[in-house]
Design an enzyme around this catalytic site. Structure first.
Site, short mmCIF file in Angstrom:
data_model
loop_
_atom_site.label_atom_id
_atom_site.label_comp_id
_atom_site.label_asym_id
_atom_site.label_seq_id
_atom_site.Cartn_x
_atom_site.Cartn_y
_atom_site.Cartn_z
N HIS A 109 0.92 -1.22 0.02
CA HIS A 109 0.16 0.01 -0.07
C HIS A 109 0.95 1.15 -0.09
CE1 HIS A 109 -3.96 -2.26 1.61
NE2 HIS A 109 -3.69 -2.56 0.47
N GLY A 176 -2.74 -9.03 12.36
CA GLY A 176 -3.18 -7.50 12.55
C GLY A 176 -3.85 -6.81 11.69
#
Ligand code: OAD
Length: 235
Positions: A109, A176
Protein backbone atom coordinates in the site's frame (compact mmCIF):
# COMPACT_ATOMS: atom_id res chain seq x y z
CA UNK A 1 5.35 -28.09 13.12
CA UNK A 2 7.29 -29.03 10.00
CA UNK A 3 10.06 -26.90 8.52
CA UNK A 4 8.85 -24.48 5.87
CA UNK A 5 10.71 -23.33 2.79
CA UNK A 6 8.67 -20.25 1.93
CA UNK A 7 6.88 -18.30 4.66
CA UNK A 8 4.75 -15.35 3.57
CA UNK A 9 3.53 -12.96 6.27
CA UNK A 10 0.80 -10.39 5.63
CA UNK A 11 0.72 -7.56 8.16
CA UNK A 12 -1.81 -4.82 8.88
CA UNK A 13 -2.45 -1.90 11.18
CA UNK A 14 -2.87 -4.10 14.29
CA UNK A 15 0.84 -4.92 14.17
CA UNK A 16 1.78 -1.27 14.68
CA UNK A 17 -1.03 -0.45 17.15
CA UNK A 18 1.14 -1.05 20.21
CA UNK A 19 3.78 1.28 18.73
CA UNK A 20 1.14 4.03 18.96
CA UNK A 21 -0.08 4.05 15.34
CA UNK A 22 -3.90 4.10 15.18
CA UNK A 23 -5.69 1.34 13.28
CA UNK A 24 -8.43 2.06 10.76
CA UNK A 25 -11.53 0.12 11.76
CA UNK A 26 -11.18 -0.39 15.51
CA UNK A 27 -13.32 1.78 17.82
CA UNK A 28 -11.94 5.33 17.54
CA UNK A 29 -9.82 4.32 14.53
CA UNK A 30 -8.93 6.54 11.57
CA UNK A 31 -12.08 5.72 9.57
CA UNK A 32 -14.25 6.70 12.55
CA UNK A 33 -12.85 10.24 12.22
CA UNK A 34 -12.48 10.58 8.44
CA UNK A 35 -14.51 9.44 5.46
CA UNK A 36 -12.06 7.38 3.39
CA UNK A 37 -13.69 8.75 0.19
CA UNK A 38 -12.51 12.25 1.14
CA UNK A 39 -8.90 11.41 2.03
CA UNK A 40 -7.97 8.06 0.48
CA UNK A 41 -9.27 8.06 -3.10
CA UNK A 42 -8.06 9.75 -6.31
CA UNK A 43 -11.49 11.45 -6.48
CA UNK A 44 -11.03 12.88 -2.98
CA UNK A 45 -7.60 14.26 -3.96
CA UNK A 46 -9.02 15.84 -7.13
CA UNK A 47 -11.89 17.40 -5.14
CA UNK A 48 -10.00 18.68 -2.10
CA UNK A 49 -6.21 18.22 -2.34
CA UNK A 50 -5.61 20.55 0.62
CA UNK A 51 -7.62 18.27 2.93
CA UNK A 52 -5.78 15.17 1.63
CA UNK A 53 -2.40 16.83 2.19
CA UNK A 54 -3.45 17.88 5.71
CA UNK A 55 -4.53 14.31 6.50
CA UNK A 56 -1.25 12.69 5.36
CA UNK A 57 0.94 15.52 6.74
CA UNK A 58 -0.71 14.95 10.13
CA UNK A 59 -0.17 11.18 9.90
CA UNK A 60 3.43 11.58 8.66
CA UNK A 61 4.24 13.86 11.59
CA UNK A 62 2.60 11.41 14.00
CA UNK A 63 4.86 8.65 12.64
CA UNK A 64 8.01 10.55 13.55
CA UNK A 65 9.66 9.12 16.60
CA UNK A 66 7.57 5.95 16.84
CA UNK A 67 9.50 2.74 17.43
CA UNK A 68 9.08 -0.84 16.27
CA UNK A 69 7.49 -3.05 18.92
CA UNK A 70 8.26 -6.62 19.99
CA UNK A 71 6.16 -8.03 17.13
CA UNK A 72 8.11 -6.16 14.41
CA UNK A 73 11.36 -7.22 16.06
CA UNK A 74 10.27 -10.87 16.24
CA UNK A 75 9.44 -10.89 12.50
CA UNK A 76 12.85 -9.39 11.67
CA UNK A 77 14.50 -12.07 13.83
CA UNK A 78 12.50 -14.76 12.01
CA UNK A 79 13.75 -13.49 8.64
CA UNK A 80 17.33 -13.37 9.89
CA UNK A 81 17.41 -16.79 11.59
CA UNK A 82 14.85 -19.08 9.93
CA UNK A 83 16.44 -21.53 7.49
CA UNK A 84 13.66 -21.00 4.88
CA UNK A 85 12.66 -17.87 2.94
CA UNK A 86 10.63 -15.35 4.96
CA UNK A 87 8.86 -12.46 3.21
CA UNK A 88 6.73 -9.77 4.86
CA UNK A 89 4.00 -8.22 2.71
CA UNK A 90 2.70 -5.22 4.61
CA UNK A 91 -0.39 -3.08 4.13
CA UNK A 92 1.16 -0.60 6.56
CA UNK A 93 2.63 2.61 5.23
CA UNK A 94 4.85 3.15 8.29
CA UNK A 95 8.54 2.23 8.28
CA UNK A 96 8.51 0.05 11.40
CA UNK A 97 9.33 -3.26 9.67
CA UNK A 98 12.49 -1.83 8.13
CA UNK A 99 13.40 -0.07 11.37
CA UNK A 100 13.11 -3.43 13.13
CA UNK A 101 15.50 -5.00 10.60
CA UNK A 102 13.25 -6.72 8.05
CA UNK A 103 14.76 -6.61 4.54
CA UNK A 104 12.61 -9.02 2.60
CA UNK A 105 9.68 -6.60 2.68
CA UNK A 106 6.98 -5.53 0.26
CA UNK A 107 4.99 -2.33 0.90
CA UNK A 108 1.85 -3.20 -1.06
CA UNK A 109 0.00 0.00 0.00
CA UNK A 110 3.01 2.30 -0.45
CA UNK A 111 4.90 4.35 2.12
CA UNK A 112 4.02 7.47 4.09
CA UNK A 113 7.67 8.61 3.95
CA UNK A 114 7.64 8.74 0.14
CA UNK A 115 6.12 11.11 -2.42
CA UNK A 116 4.79 10.40 -5.90
CA UNK A 117 4.35 12.86 -8.76
CA UNK A 118 0.95 12.23 -10.35
CA UNK A 119 2.26 13.71 -13.59
CA UNK A 120 5.52 11.82 -14.30
CA UNK A 121 5.01 9.07 -11.64
CA UNK A 122 8.52 9.61 -10.21
CA UNK A 123 8.68 8.62 -6.56
CA UNK A 124 11.22 9.58 -3.93
CA UNK A 125 11.78 9.42 -0.16
CA UNK A 126 9.89 12.28 1.52
CA UNK A 127 9.81 13.24 5.20
CA UNK A 128 8.54 16.84 5.01
CA UNK A 129 4.96 18.06 4.60
CA UNK A 130 3.47 17.92 1.10
CA UNK A 131 1.52 20.84 -0.38
CA UNK A 132 0.07 22.15 -3.62
CA UNK A 133 2.91 24.68 -3.90
CA UNK A 134 5.51 21.99 -4.51
CA UNK A 135 6.96 21.28 -7.93
CA UNK A 136 8.08 17.76 -8.80
CA UNK A 137 11.90 17.65 -8.53
CA UNK A 138 11.96 15.29 -11.55
CA UNK A 139 9.61 16.87 -14.13
CA UNK A 140 8.93 20.31 -12.64
CA UNK A 141 5.13 19.86 -12.69
CA UNK A 142 3.57 21.91 -9.88
CA UNK A 143 0.65 20.82 -7.70
CA UNK A 144 0.71 17.10 -8.37
CA UNK A 145 3.00 15.87 -5.60
CA UNK A 146 1.06 13.34 -3.50
CA UNK A 147 1.89 10.83 -0.80
CA UNK A 148 3.14 7.56 -2.29
CA UNK A 149 0.33 5.56 -0.73
CA UNK A 150 -2.18 3.40 -2.55
CA UNK A 151 -5.72 4.79 -2.40
CA UNK A 152 -9.02 2.95 -2.72
CA UNK A 153 -9.66 2.33 -6.39
CA UNK A 154 -5.93 2.08 -7.17
CA UNK A 155 -3.97 -1.11 -7.78
CA UNK A 156 -1.70 -2.09 -4.86
CA UNK A 157 2.00 -2.31 -5.64
CA UNK A 158 4.00 -5.45 -6.51
CA UNK A 159 0.94 -7.66 -7.15
CA UNK A 160 2.77 -9.91 -9.65
CA UNK A 161 5.58 -10.57 -7.18
CA UNK A 162 3.05 -11.22 -4.38
CA UNK A 163 1.07 -13.67 -6.56
CA UNK A 164 4.28 -15.63 -7.22
CA UNK A 165 5.07 -15.73 -3.50
CA UNK A 166 1.56 -16.92 -2.65
CA UNK A 167 1.80 -19.62 -5.30
CA UNK A 168 4.86 -21.15 -3.62
CA UNK A 169 4.18 -20.35 0.05
CA UNK A 170 3.97 -23.33 2.38
CA UNK A 171 3.09 -21.21 5.41
CA UNK A 172 0.96 -18.05 5.23
CA UNK A 173 0.59 -15.94 8.38
CA UNK A 174 -1.78 -12.97 8.62
CA UNK A 175 -1.11 -10.52 11.46
CA UNK A 176 -3.13 -7.55 12.73
CA UNK A 177 -5.46 -7.09 9.79
CA UNK A 178 -9.26 -7.06 9.82
CA UNK A 179 -9.56 -8.85 6.47
CA UNK A 180 -11.75 -6.11 5.01
CA UNK A 181 -9.66 -4.78 2.16
CA UNK A 182 -9.01 -6.65 -1.08
CA UNK A 183 -6.81 -7.85 -2.64
CA UNK A 184 -4.96 -8.46 0.68
CA UNK A 185 -8.03 -10.07 2.25
CA UNK A 186 -7.98 -12.68 -0.54
CA UNK A 187 -4.36 -13.77 0.05
CA UNK A 188 -5.31 -16.44 2.62
CA UNK A 189 -7.60 -18.22 0.14
CA UNK A 190 -4.96 -17.94 -2.59
CA UNK A 191 -2.22 -19.38 -0.36
CA UNK A 192 -4.50 -22.16 0.92
CA UNK A 193 -5.53 -23.10 -2.63
CA UNK A 194 -1.85 -23.54 -3.41
CA UNK A 195 -1.38 -25.84 -0.40
CA UNK A 196 -0.03 -23.48 2.27
CA UNK A 197 -0.82 -23.91 5.95
CA UNK A 198 -2.57 -20.71 7.08
CA UNK A 199 -2.41 -19.01 10.48
CA UNK A 200 -4.08 -15.86 11.79
CA UNK A 201 -2.53 -13.83 14.62
CA UNK A 202 -4.86 -11.00 15.62
CA UNK A 203 -6.28 -9.26 18.65
CA UNK A 204 -9.68 -10.79 17.90
CA UNK A 205 -11.13 -13.03 15.18
CA UNK A 206 -10.92 -11.16 11.85
CA UNK A 207 -13.69 -11.17 9.26
CA UNK A 208 -11.88 -14.02 7.47
CA UNK A 209 -11.00 -16.14 10.51
CA UNK A 210 -12.80 -19.26 9.26
CA UNK A 211 -10.49 -19.38 6.23
CA UNK A 212 -7.43 -20.11 8.41
CA UNK A 213 -6.17 -23.51 9.60
CA UNK A 214 -5.20 -22.01 12.95
CA UNK A 215 -5.98 -18.75 14.75
CA UNK A 216 -4.30 -17.32 17.82
CA UNK A 217 -5.83 -14.22 19.36
CA UNK A 218 -4.16 -11.61 21.57
CA UNK A 219 -2.02 -8.46 21.33
CA UNK A 220 0.61 -8.66 18.59
CA UNK A 221 3.47 -7.94 21.03
CA UNK A 222 2.58 -11.17 22.83
CA UNK A 223 1.29 -13.59 20.21
CA UNK A 224 3.81 -12.77 17.45
CA UNK A 225 7.03 -13.30 19.49
CA UNK A 226 5.51 -16.50 20.94
CA UNK A 227 4.62 -17.83 17.48
CA UNK A 228 8.06 -16.94 16.08
CA UNK A 229 9.68 -18.74 19.02
CA UNK A 230 7.53 -21.81 18.28
CA UNK A 231 8.53 -21.74 14.59
CA UNK A 232 12.22 -21.45 15.44
CA UNK A 233 12.09 -24.18 18.12
CA UNK A 234 10.08 -26.67 16.12
CA UNK A 235 12.02 -26.33 12.92
P1 OAD B 1 -7.92 -2.43 10.28
O1 OAD B 1 -8.02 -1.22 11.14
O2 OAD B 1 -9.02 -2.70 9.33
O3 OAD B 1 -7.76 -3.74 11.19
C1 OAD B 1 -6.83 -3.80 12.23
C2 OAD B 1 -6.91 -5.18 12.87
O4 OAD B 1 -5.90 -5.25 13.85
C3 OAD B 1 -8.25 -5.47 13.59
O5 OAD B 1 -8.72 -6.77 13.21
C4 OAD B 1 -7.90 -5.43 15.06
O6 OAD B 1 -8.62 -6.36 15.83
C5 OAD B 1 -6.42 -5.81 15.04
N1 OAD B 1 -5.66 -5.26 16.16
C6 OAD B 1 -5.82 -4.08 16.81
N2 OAD B 1 -4.90 -3.94 17.77
C7 OAD B 1 -4.12 -5.05 17.73
C8 OAD B 1 -3.01 -5.50 18.48
N3 OAD B 1 -2.47 -4.78 19.47
N4 OAD B 1 -2.47 -6.71 18.17
C9 OAD B 1 -3.00 -7.46 17.17
N5 OAD B 1 -4.05 -7.09 16.43
C10 OAD B 1 -4.61 -5.89 16.70
O7 OAD B 1 -6.50 -2.33 9.53
P2 OAD B 1 -5.98 -3.14 8.24
O8 OAD B 1 -6.59 -4.49 8.18
O9 OAD B 1 -4.52 -3.02 8.21
O10 OAD B 1 -5.67 0.94 3.32
O11 OAD B 1 -6.60 -2.25 7.10
C11 OAD B 1 -6.31 -2.59 5.76
C12 OAD B 1 -6.28 -1.35 4.91
O12 OAD B 1 -7.46 -0.60 5.10
C13 OAD B 1 -5.17 -0.37 5.26
O13 OAD B 1 -3.93 -0.68 4.65
C14 OAD B 1 -5.71 0.93 4.76
C15 OAD B 1 -7.13 0.81 5.29
O14 OAD B 1 -8.08 1.54 4.67
C16 OAD B 1 -5.72 2.10 2.65
O15 OAD B 1 -5.73 3.19 3.21
C17 OAD B 1 -5.75 1.93 1.17
Amino acid sequence: MPGYSNIVILTGAGLSAESGVPTFRDKGGIWAKYDYRDVATPEGFAKNPVLVHEFYNMRRRAHEGIKPNAAHLALARLEQTYPGEVTVVTQNVDALHEQAGSHNLIHMHGEIFAALCDSCRARRPWTADLSLDLACPTCGHKGGMRPDVVWFGEMPYHMTRIAKLLATADLFISIGTSGNVYPAAGFVAEAAANGARTVELNLEPSDGVTLFDEAIHGPATQVVPAFVERLLNEN
